[in-house]
Motif scaffolding. Structure first.
Motif, short mmCIF file in Angstrom:
data_model
loop_
_atom_site.label_atom_id
_atom_site.label_comp_id
_atom_site.label_asym_id
_atom_site.label_seq_id
_atom_site.Cartn_x
_atom_site.Cartn_y
_atom_site.Cartn_z
N GLN A 258 45.62 42.19 32.05
CA GLN A 258 46.11 43.12 31.01
C GLN A 258 47.36 43.75 31.14
OE1 GLN A 258 44.07 43.02 28.14
NE2 GLN A 258 42.69 41.36 29.37
N LEU A 261 50.61 42.71 25.85
CA LEU A 261 50.13 41.99 25.16
C LEU A 261 50.78 40.71 24.62
CD1 LEU A 261 47.70 41.91 23.11
CD2 LEU A 261 49.19 43.19 21.59
N ILE A 264 49.85 38.05 27.13
CA ILE A 264 48.49 37.65 26.83
C ILE A 264 48.42 36.76 25.52
CG2 ILE A 264 46.38 38.10 25.92
CD1 ILE A 264 46.60 40.79 27.51
N VAL A 280 40.83 41.60 25.17
CA VAL A 280 42.33 42.47 25.36
C VAL A 280 41.67 43.99 25.37
CG1 VAL A 280 44.27 43.38 24.15
CG2 VAL A 280 43.28 40.97 23.65
N THR A 281 42.27 44.51 26.58
CA THR A 281 42.09 46.03 26.93
C THR A 281 43.21 46.70 27.19
OG1 THR A 281 41.69 45.24 29.33
CG2 THR A 281 39.65 45.28 27.85
N VAL A 282 44.28 46.02 27.12
CA VAL A 282 45.80 46.50 27.60
C VAL A 282 45.84 47.77 26.77
CG1 VAL A 282 46.92 45.16 26.20
CG2 VAL A 282 47.95 45.97 28.31
N ASN A 287 48.06 48.45 32.36
CA ASN A 287 48.23 47.61 33.46
C ASN A 287 47.63 48.17 34.90
OD1 ASN A 287 48.64 45.84 35.65
ND2 ASN A 287 50.77 45.42 35.33
N SER A 292 42.35 44.88 36.36
CA SER A 292 42.41 44.77 34.95
C SER A 292 41.41 43.50 34.57
CB SER A 292 43.93 44.42 34.37
OG SER A 292 44.04 42.96 34.68
N ALA A 296 38.21 44.16 32.22
CA ALA A 296 37.86 43.49 31.21
C ALA A 296 36.77 42.52 30.99
CB ALA A 296 39.27 42.54 30.88
#
Length: 330
Positions: A258, A261, A264, A280-282, A287, A292, A296
């Motif tokens: 992450q 975006l 990704i 998606v956890t960004v 970061n 990460s 996730a």
């Protein structure tokens, strides 16, 4: 008559865990200390907030809490651990390793414990190492952790980097299994690109006080890193698919590092995968480097998105440069 071949031994993820510091730093909070805005950060990175370790809270603390939760999820007692590998680029001490510090807190003296430093790819590298120990038959149960306190090395006056990073840890318990688990891992590095993303301080190198880069600070050429990361991750996706003889549409979930975006989304596009099948956890974690991917993964498992039997692709890219992937049947 020849003896039948021994069954392959897989490293199966038996449990996941994670830990995030309680303090949350939003983009609006950052706008009060540096020339930036929520709109500027979100548009370029997808990040809205990040967690920051409290004073005195260390990488080892985060790793320990994540480890305890992973052990609980796996229904495994700490005494069963045969190996501990921690991916981190922000260790508590030069030595002993953060893995040794976690080992002491778990009370499991005797088993090997060591750190792996591959920056943001650290967890994937650590996972690959542990998988090899299990596949060889020398280890039955391994604890793999990715943990970072990156906010300790950001320059809070540098708006292009301080907005990116957060603190956190994730962990998995791996167990030997003859049915399913990690199918393959793929690791790469290119040290010639070190100055595009690096921390120019070390015990042996030291630093000169009059140099611009003096101090423990992350230095990054953002646009160059972005271009190289997208290309490298494209390549490793293809390598992973080819090595396992599978079609990209067979993958149930993409669980990427992450960092940004847009990176990704580029990887998901390469896989022809809708973002609904990408974890998606960004936006909430920023970061967290080697933390990460396991962060996730744990969130995806605990939310019920990832289910047993599904095919997962984990991938990451980090300073070094380093990049890696793991394909596994959860």
């Amino acid at each position: 008559m020849s003896e039948p071949a021994a069954p392959r031994v897989y490293a199966r993820i038996a449990g996941t865990g994670s830990y995030l510091p309680s303090k949350v730093l939003t983009n609006d909070d950052l706008a009060k200390i540096v020339d930036t805005s929520d709109e500027w950060i979100a548009a370029r990175t997808g990040i809205r907030q990040r967690h920051v370790a409290a004073e005195g809270e260390t990488t080892g603390d985060l790793a320990f809490h994540a480890a305890v939760r992973a052990l609980e999820a796996a229904g495994t007692d700490a005494s069963e651990i045969d190996l501990i590998v921690v991916g981190t680029t922000t260790p508590d001490l030069v030595f002993p390793s953060t893995a040794c510090l976690v080992q002491a807190r778990l009370g499991v003296a005797g088993c090997p414990a060591f750190d792996v430093n591959a920056a943001c790819s650290g967890f994937i590298f650590a996972l690959s190492v542990a998988e090899k120990f299990i596949a060889s038959g020398s280890v039955k149960t391994a604890l793999v952790i990715g943990s970072e306190t990156l906010t300790r090395m950001v320059d809070w006056s540098e708006r292009t980097t301080c907005v990116l990073f957060g603190d956190g840890a994730g962990a998995v318990v791996l167990k030997a299994d003859t049915e399913t688990g990690i199918l393959s891992t793929h690791l790469h590095a290119d040290g010639a690109k070190k100055e595009l993303l690096w921390n120019p301080v070390g015990v042996s190198v030291g630093f000169k006080e009059n140099e611009k880069n003096a101090g423990v600070r992350i230095n990054m050429a953002g646009s160059d890193v972005f271009k190289y990361a997208v290309k490298a991750l494209d390549g490793i996706v293809e390598e992973t698919l080819e090595a396992n003889g599978i079609d990209r549409h067979e993958i149930d979930w993409l669980i990427p590092h992450q960092a940004n975006l847009r990176i990704i989304e580029a990887t998901a596009k390469r896989l022809d995968m809708p973002m609904e099948r990408v974890i998606v956890t960004v936006d909430r974690h920023g970061n967290t480097s080697s933390g990460s991917v396991p962060l996730a993964l744990d969130e995806a498992v605990r939310s019920g998105k990832v289910e047993r039997g599904q095919l997962l692709l984990l991938e990451a890219f980090g300073g070094g440069f380093t990049w890696g992937s793991a394909l596994l049947r959860y």
